[in-house]
Write a protein that holds these residues in place. Structure first.
Motif, PDB file in Angstrom:
ATOM      1  N   UNK A  37       0.798  -1.229   0.000  1.00  0.00           N
ATOM      2  CA  UNK A  37       0.000   0.000   0.000  1.00  0.00           C
ATOM      3  C   UNK A  37       0.830   1.279   0.000  1.00  0.00           C
ATOM      4  N   UNK A  38       2.161   1.144   0.045  1.00  0.00           N
ATOM      5  CA  UNK A  38       3.028   2.321  -0.023  1.00  0.00           C
ATOM      6  C   UNK A  38       3.037   3.180   1.225  1.00  0.00           C
ATOM      7  N   UNK A  39       2.592   2.621   2.368  1.00  0.00           N
ATOM      8  CA  UNK A  39       2.613   3.391   3.614  1.00  0.00           C
ATOM      9  C   UNK A  39       3.983   3.250   4.277  1.00  0.00           C
ATOM     10  N   UNK A  40       4.299   4.179   5.170  1.00  0.00           N
ATOM     11  CA  UNK A  40       5.552   4.087   5.916  1.00  0.00           C
ATOM     12  C   UNK A  40       5.544   2.872   6.839  1.00  0.00           C
ATOM     13  N   UNK A  41       6.728   2.419   7.208  1.00  0.00           N
ATOM     14  CA  UNK A  41       6.842   1.226   8.053  1.00  0.00           C
ATOM     15  C   UNK A  41       6.296   1.425   9.458  1.00  0.00           C
TER      16      UNK A  41
END
Length: 271
Positions: free
Chosen positions: A87-91
């Motif tokens: 989803x391309x979210x930060x870790x």
């Protein structure tokens, strides 16, 4: 808690398993597995209630935490680790924490699940706050690390949920949103890595995927924010762009590599 039943520890419906043929073993496991989706279907309203609160908190910068021990902890880490590439979210948006730390992902850490104070310490290392949500994963519903972790969260006004496979277990008392997936006894008595683990995996998939869709991370049915971490994903992204913009794949790939994501490539090509 008189209604509490440890279904996950009840005797298997199958006897003399070691005398079964390979075909009978496989068929019997599959027969049990077919019960899981039906059990999960029954708790969709409970999952939905939690998602509504979770999405609101995440829209305001909140995060989703999973805490668990053993198989449950590993499943939480698996789901959390797949959110950034998918989803391309930060870790640090979806975070999985396992009793015993990262070593416990691969090997069992003795007594880690019995440590009653460690979960909140682990959470505080991430500066947990009431903007966040914490989901406790415990097939049995009794894991001290998880139960006490959720209790400490509630004392700090942090929203809690749980995924368990026993009814009316201690974990539900410290969960604002208890999710009880009753899959019945395991094929091998007490082996909750089987049906209970699969049930938890299904609910985690539903939980994180639905939240990410509601947070705008999917367009139509495509992973437009996925990380381009290998050739397969670059090819998938190229095809998405080519189809969306009605251009040839070489031009689509050029745009993808230039802008770094399907969403950005399509945006810049159409604005």
């Amino acid at each position: 808690m008189s209604d509490f039943r440890k279904i996950t520890e009840e005797d298997s419906y199958y006897n003399d398993i070691e005398k079964m043929s390979t075909s009978t073993i496989l068929t019997s496991i599959n027969q049990e597995d077919q019960k899981i989706a039906t059990a999960v279907k029954k708790v969709i309203p409970q999952i939905e209630n939690f998602i509504h609160v979770l999405v609101k908190k995440m829209q305001n910068g909140g995060r989703l935490f999973y805490i668990g021990a053993g198989t449950s902890g590993r499943l939480g880490i698996l789901d959390a680790s797949e959110c950034p590439p998918t989803f391309g979210v930060n870790e640090d948006v979806v975070i999985g924490i396992i009793a015993g730390g990262d070593k416990a992902i691969r090997t069992a850490v003795e007594n880690a699940e019995d440590n009653t104070n460690q979960a909140i310490k682990d959470l505080k290392q991430h500066s947990i706050s009431k903007n966040d949500c914490v989901v406790g994963l415990a097939a049995s519903g009794t894991t001290p690390y998880v139960v006490k972790g959720l209790q400490a969260c509630q004392e700090l006004n942090i929203t809690t949920a749980c995924i368990t496979c026993n009814p009316n277990s201690p974990i539900t008392e410290v969960s604002n949103f208890p999710i009880e997936v009753l899959v019945g006894p395991e094929f091998i008595t007490g082996s909750s890595r089987m049906k209970a683990g699969t049930a938890q995996k299904l609910v985690l998939n539903m939980m994180s995927t639905t939240a990410m869709i509601k947070l705008g991370r999917i367009k139509d049915n495509k992973m437009v924010d996925m990380q381009l971490s290998n050739t397969k994903l670059i090819e998938r992204g190229t095809k998405m762009i080519a189809k969306s913009l009605k251009i040839d794949e070489s031009k689509a790939k050029e745009l993808l590599l230039k802008y770094g994501s399907v969403r950005k490539a399509i945006f810049h090509a159409t604005h």
